[in-house]
Design a protein around this motif. Structure first.
Motif, mmCIF file in Angstrom:
data_model
loop_
_atom_site.group_PDB
_atom_site.id
_atom_site.type_symbol
_atom_site.label_atom_id
_atom_site.label_comp_id
_atom_site.label_asym_id
_atom_site.label_seq_id
_atom_site.Cartn_x
_atom_site.Cartn_y
_atom_site.Cartn_z
ATOM 1 N N TYR A 18 0.793 -1.291 -0.095
ATOM 2 C CA TYR A 18 -0.021 0.001 0.172
ATOM 3 C C TYR A 18 0.900 1.091 0.287
ATOM 4 C CZ TYR A 18 -3.537 3.300 1.186
ATOM 5 O OH TYR A 18 -4.297 4.421 0.919
ATOM 6 N N LYS A 22 0.839 4.260 -2.742
ATOM 7 C CA LYS A 22 0.516 5.725 -2.230
ATOM 8 C C LYS A 22 1.662 6.366 -2.825
ATOM 9 C CE LYS A 22 -1.691 8.598 0.213
ATOM 10 N NZ LYS A 22 -2.653 8.620 1.330
ATOM 11 N N LEU A 58 -5.688 -6.162 -0.761
ATOM 12 C CA LEU A 58 -5.834 -4.798 -0.510
ATOM 13 C C LEU A 58 -7.313 -4.521 -1.173
ATOM 14 C CD1 LEU A 58 -2.329 -3.168 -1.196
ATOM 15 C CD2 LEU A 58 -3.287 -3.122 1.024
ATOM 16 N N PHE A 63 -8.856 -0.988 0.285
ATOM 17 C CA PHE A 63 -7.802 -0.056 0.274
ATOM 18 C C PHE A 63 -7.652 0.481 -1.078
ATOM 19 C CE2 PHE A 63 -6.993 -2.016 4.348
ATOM 20 C CZ PHE A 63 -6.944 -0.795 5.136
ATOM 21 N N LEU A 85 -6.893 5.013 -5.101
ATOM 22 C CA LEU A 85 -6.749 4.728 -3.397
ATOM 23 C C LEU A 85 -8.041 5.305 -3.020
ATOM 24 C CD1 LEU A 85 -3.675 6.924 -2.893
ATOM 25 C CD2 LEU A 85 -3.652 4.280 -2.852
#
Length: 109
Positions: A18, A22, A58, A63, A85
């Protein structure tokens, strides 16, 4: 986000992935974030099969959301999947934050 049950019960591998996804977010490119399994595996020092499971987790926990699946172009060049996201606005729509609604239903701690 970090106080959500989805994050608190997640293993370190998907958390690290993640963070890698990100890092590619610049404030305006949500929904067009891409990270190939090969590059993710290299960044996390794991196999591509392991990374595939991290991406699935995820997505299942809310997420990430895949916006474009991986595919071959007309010239035969592979294109990585693109993601959004769920904690950020995407294509003018508010953040869904599905991870806040995720609950561990199997193997409770």
């Amino acid at each position: 986000m970090q106080s959500s049950e989805a994050w608190a019960t997640m293993k370190p591998g998907p958390r690290a992935l993640y963070v890698e996804v990100k890092r590619r977010f610049n404030g305006t490119n949500n929904g067009k974030l891409y990270l190939s399994h090969r590059d993710a595996a290299k960044a996390l020092n794991v196999s591509r099969n392991t990374v595939a499971a991290y991406f699935r987790e995820l997505e299942e926990r809310g997420f990430l959301q895949m916006t474009v699946a991986h595919h071959l172009t007309v010239s035969g060049i592979g294109q990585a999947s693109q993601y959004a996201l769920e904690e950020e606005t995407c294509f003018g729509k508010p953040a869904t934050k599905r991870f806040m609604r995720w609950r561990e239903t199997q193997n409770p701690r």
